[in-house]
Design a protein around this motif. Sequence first.
Motif, PDB file in Angstrom:
ATOM      1  N   UNK A 187     -49.206  24.666  -3.450  1.00  0.00           N
ATOM      2  CA  UNK A 187     -48.249  25.697  -3.848  1.00  0.00           C
ATOM      3  C   UNK A 187     -46.820  25.285  -3.527  1.00  0.00           C
ATOM      4  N   UNK A 188     -46.651  24.361  -2.589  1.00  0.00           N
ATOM      5  CA  UNK A 188     -45.304  23.859  -2.269  1.00  0.00           C
ATOM      6  C   UNK A 188     -45.386  22.354  -2.025  1.00  0.00           C
ATOM      7  N   UNK A 189     -44.589  21.606  -2.771  1.00  0.00           N
ATOM      8  CA  UNK A 189     -44.585  20.151  -2.629  1.00  0.00           C
ATOM      9  C   UNK A 189     -43.182  19.666  -2.285  1.00  0.00           C
ATOM     10  N   UNK A 190     -43.117  18.838  -1.248  1.00  0.00           N
ATOM     11  CA  UNK A 190     -41.837  18.282  -0.818  1.00  0.00           C
ATOM     12  C   UNK A 190     -41.930  16.763  -0.897  1.00  0.00           C
ATOM     13  N   UNK A 191     -40.943  16.148  -1.475  1.00  0.00           N
ATOM     14  CA  UNK A 191     -40.834  14.687  -1.374  1.00  0.00           C
ATOM     15  C   UNK A 191     -39.646  14.402  -0.469  1.00  0.00           C
ATOM     16  N   UNK A 192     -39.953  13.913   0.734  1.00  0.00           N
ATOM     17  CA  UNK A 192     -38.901  13.674   1.730  1.00  0.00           C
ATOM     18  C   UNK A 192     -38.486  12.208   1.667  1.00  0.00           C
ATOM     19  N   UNK A 193     -37.208  12.007   1.460  1.00  0.00           N
ATOM     20  CA  UNK A 193     -36.714  10.642   1.282  1.00  0.00           C
ATOM     21  C   UNK A 193     -35.534  10.377   2.214  1.00  0.00           C
ATOM     22  N   UNK A 194     -35.238   9.107   2.439  1.00  0.00           N
ATOM     23  CA  UNK A 194     -34.007   8.689   3.128  1.00  0.00           C
ATOM     24  C   UNK A 194     -33.846   7.220   2.813  1.00  0.00           C
ATOM     25  N   UNK A 195     -32.627   6.724   2.824  1.00  0.00           N
ATOM     26  CA  UNK A 195     -32.418   5.311   2.518  1.00  0.00           C
ATOM     27  C   UNK A 195     -33.140   4.451   3.563  1.00  0.00           C
ATOM     28  N   UNK A 196     -33.516   3.239   3.147  1.00  0.00           N
ATOM     29  CA  UNK A 196     -34.187   2.324   4.080  1.00  0.00           C
ATOM     30  C   UNK A 196     -33.276   2.055   5.278  1.00  0.00           C
ATOM     31  N   UNK A 231     -38.398  25.517   5.152  1.00  0.00           N
ATOM     32  CA  UNK A 231     -38.834  26.886   5.472  1.00  0.00           C
ATOM     33  C   UNK A 231     -38.308  27.857   4.403  1.00  0.00           C
ATOM     34  N   UNK A 232     -37.086  27.638   3.920  1.00  0.00           N
ATOM     35  CA  UNK A 232     -36.551  28.475   2.823  1.00  0.00           C
ATOM     36  C   UNK A 232     -37.436  28.361   1.585  1.00  0.00           C
ATOM     37  N   UNK A 233     -37.815  27.120   1.253  1.00  0.00           N
ATOM     38  CA  UNK A 233     -38.680  26.900   0.083  1.00  0.00           C
ATOM     39  C   UNK A 233     -40.045  27.558   0.295  1.00  0.00           C
ATOM     40  N   UNK A 234     -40.525  27.515   1.529  1.00  0.00           N
ATOM     41  CA  UNK A 234     -41.805  28.176   1.866  1.00  0.00           C
ATOM     42  C   UNK A 234     -41.690  29.684   1.619  1.00  0.00           C
ATOM     43  N   UNK A 235     -40.571  30.277   2.078  1.00  0.00           N
ATOM     44  CA  UNK A 235     -40.408  31.727   1.901  1.00  0.00           C
ATOM     45  C   UNK A 235     -40.373  32.098   0.422  1.00  0.00           C
ATOM     46  N   UNK A 236     -39.713  31.251  -0.365  1.00  0.00           N
ATOM     47  CA  UNK A 236     -39.662  31.484  -1.803  1.00  0.00           C
ATOM     48  C   UNK A 236     -41.062  31.349  -2.413  1.00  0.00           C
ATOM     49  N   UNK A 237     -41.777  30.286  -2.010  1.00  0.00           N
ATOM     50  CA  UNK A 237     -43.096  30.005  -2.591  1.00  0.00           C
ATOM     51  C   UNK A 237     -44.088  31.111  -2.253  1.00  0.00           C
ATOM     52  N   UNK A 238     -44.040  31.612  -1.007  1.00  0.00           N
ATOM     53  CA  UNK A 238     -45.059  32.617  -0.609  1.00  0.00           C
ATOM     54  C   UNK A 238     -44.764  33.980  -1.223  1.00  0.00           C
ATOM     55  N   UNK A 239     -43.522  34.214  -1.653  1.00  0.00           N
ATOM     56  CA  UNK A 239     -43.206  35.469  -2.361  1.00  0.00           C
ATOM     57  C   UNK A 239     -43.962  35.552  -3.665  1.00  0.00           C
ATOM     58  N   UNK A 240     -44.192  34.360  -4.241  1.00  0.00           N
ATOM     59  CA  UNK A 240     -44.845  34.318  -5.556  1.00  0.00           C
ATOM     60  C   UNK A 240     -46.320  34.672  -5.489  1.00  0.00           C
ATOM     61  N   UNK A 241     -46.950  34.507  -4.270  1.00  0.00           N
ATOM     62  CA  UNK A 241     -48.407  34.665  -4.208  1.00  0.00           C
ATOM     63  C   UNK A 241     -48.797  36.007  -3.610  1.00  0.00           C
TER      64      UNK A 241
END
Length: 228
Positions: free
Chosen positions: A143-152, A218-228
């Motif tokens: 229900x929530x996917x994060x791609x966490x990136x940073x330069x090498x 956590x903000x994205x989580x709050x948004x995602x869980x509102x949908x369900x």
Amino acid sequence: MRPDGIVIAIDGPAGVGKSTVGKLVAARVGYRFISTGKMYRALAWQALERGQDLESDGGLVKLALSLRWEFPKGSGPEADILLDGRKLELELVEERVSKASSAIARLPGVRLFMKEMQRQAGLRGGVVMEGRDIGTNVFPDAELKIYLDASAAARAKRRVGQLRGQGLPADYDEILDFIKKRDAQDSGRAVNPLRKADDASYVDSTELPRDQVVAAIVDLFNLATKKY
Ligand code: DC
């Protein structure tokens, strides 16, 4: 909605802080945290202990199937890893285990075994699962996917800071080279390579302090869980 909540998938390259961030997010939202890299490491460790051929996909799958895998609640948000009743911790961070886990993670049978086990572990939801292919392969239905990136360079700098902080020697160029090689290996393999799922939120932590990364998720989580 699943019985225990949603599935939060965090993928990204080595050394980007997926575990640190994932554990903090899990603590904030009251979820379990599971590192799938540790599962590959656990199988690699067991194979090394038994002197098994790290190239034999069939042999490794047979070994994996013969073991009792358990992921009980740990002292913090992170689940423990028990293999035939033995809790694995320091064994999993040995350099030989890092190398071997990367090698066996290329094999399709091993990956299929891991996917099935990881799906079982997260199916009820209420979980933050971290790895390379969680959003693309293990839980394409997360229900929530994060791609966490940073330069090498940023990842190498952080690693140097961590090692020196522990009083250990660290050579920036050597570490940067190692990180680039791991990136190429994880992204370049034929089966389930590291890549961002189309529907994953991209979070670049190169310039972002860790607390802000956690707050954003956590903000994205709050948004995602509102949908369900
Ligand atoms: O994240 P880590 O360094 O503990 O992972 C160990 C190895 O396992 C790493 O080489 C990448 C591989 N891995 C993978 O292929 N897929 C995952 N979901 C997690 C880890």
